[in-house]
Design a protein around this motif. Sequence first.
Motif, short mmCIF file in Angstrom:
data_model
loop_
_atom_site.label_atom_id
_atom_site.label_comp_id
_atom_site.label_asym_id
_atom_site.label_seq_id
_atom_site.Cartn_x
_atom_site.Cartn_y
_atom_site.Cartn_z
N ASN A 228 39.98 32.11 39.49
CA ASN A 228 39.90 32.13 38.03
C ASN A 228 40.15 33.53 37.47
O ASN A 228 40.88 33.69 36.48
CB ASN A 228 38.54 31.62 37.57
N ARG A 231 43.88 34.40 37.95
CA ARG A 231 44.74 33.66 37.02
C ARG A 231 44.62 34.22 35.60
O ARG A 231 45.62 34.41 34.91
CB ARG A 231 44.37 32.18 37.04
N TYR A 232 43.37 34.50 35.19
CA TYR A 232 43.18 35.01 33.83
C TYR A 232 43.81 36.39 33.66
O TYR A 232 44.52 36.65 32.68
CB TYR A 232 41.69 35.08 33.52
N LYS A 322 41.81 25.85 33.10
CA LYS A 322 40.37 25.82 33.34
C LYS A 322 39.85 27.10 34.00
O LYS A 322 38.72 27.15 34.46
CB LYS A 322 40.01 24.63 34.23
N ALA A 323 40.70 28.14 34.07
CA ALA A 323 40.26 29.38 34.71
C ALA A 323 39.08 30.00 33.97
O ALA A 323 38.22 30.61 34.59
CB ALA A 323 41.42 30.37 34.79
#
Length: 436
Positions: A228, A231-232, A322-323
């Motif tokens: 997460n 990815r963000y 949904k990260a």
Amino acid sequence: MWWTRKRSTSREAAEAAAEAAAEAEEEAEAKAEAESLATMSKHRNAYILMGIGGGALAAFGLAAISGIFAPVFFALVLTICVHPLRIWLEKRGVPRGIATGSVITAVTLLLLTFGYAVIVAFGQFTELLPQFAPQIAAFGQDVADWLTSLGINSAEISAAASSFDPATLIGFLGGIVGGLTGWITILVIIFTMLLLMAMDAGFIPTLFRQLYPARPLVVGSLVAYGHNVRRYMVVTTVLGLAQGFVNWIALVILQVPGAFIWGLLAFICSFIPNVGYFLAIIPPIIFGGLVGGWPTVIAVIVVYGLINAVIQSIIQPRVVGKAVSLSQTITFFSVLFWAVVIGPIGAILAIPLTLLVRLLLVDTNPQMSWIRPMIGELDETKAIMAQFDAEAKAARKARKAAGKAAAGRTGGGGGVEGTPEPATGAPAGAATGTTT
């Protein structure tokens, strides 16, 4: 044979004893868990107060060591972001030492490039500010006069406006950038931690496989946290570069002074959720108004608003997905909280820091799964809301249809108003004959 039967009997007895021991252990664990839950329910308020006190103590502790914690955590985030490069190299047969060196080199080049851009922007700003010092001072005096016209007649405002010298900003920023001792310390910590974390990261996959049988939830939560955060940060970096570049080109077209500076500022502020947009738009509005007046100000607001709406409100949520399962309220509060605790870099790292707190308190604790929808995981909540909306819509349609049917029964009859309907099975002309 008798010895075969005896051996099988002893094996069955051993298996039965093992099963009984396992059942007894499960019952003991269930009983201990029930007792702990009962104890917690009796002293819930005390535990809540203890948790709040522990959180406050941790926040003060982080604030006390913010000079160390901030660069260390920043190095951790960078290591997480470049970890796929190591995996990609090792899968292609690159030795682990060369893969580690490649990761460190890549991060170092990124940091050097960003540092060079900051130095160039600061040099341009020091040249730009003296050129517009009289206009900025006059603008400050106009703001003071406007406040006075609104009834805010304060001698302090007039004194501040008359004594304001934009050239003092250069000395202030120069003192920040010129604090070489502090910056060198931060850079040494970052590069040292990057080196050590990059070397230790080679053992992480094996450690996770080793730990998974004993703590599957912890390993899964750690893997999800790394995914997460990566990815963000990667998506925000790419979209921030695009946002800064487009803003730079737009400001060049609008002939706003310091376009490169404000484009770089837009890139940095893209990492600050909810607040970064307003921080990035203020300087180009001021300098645009100084050279072009209100038309340039309106054009800057429109351009920044469109770019922000497309990139941060449409593209980024769909790519990140949904990260970051955090509500808007928690996201905004996290920016303010971490900025107070560890300084300006806390606002930039607010999302990874908040996800770390969530990892420690929620993701690795099965008993806290009930709080997930309250902090931002709304997939199930949205499905329930859609079901409620569908049921409410069906109920409204049913009431509307019932109302139309009732209106048709009271006002119908096909003749003179108030004429009773003929009985069922009566001839069609019977009603007509009675009315005449």
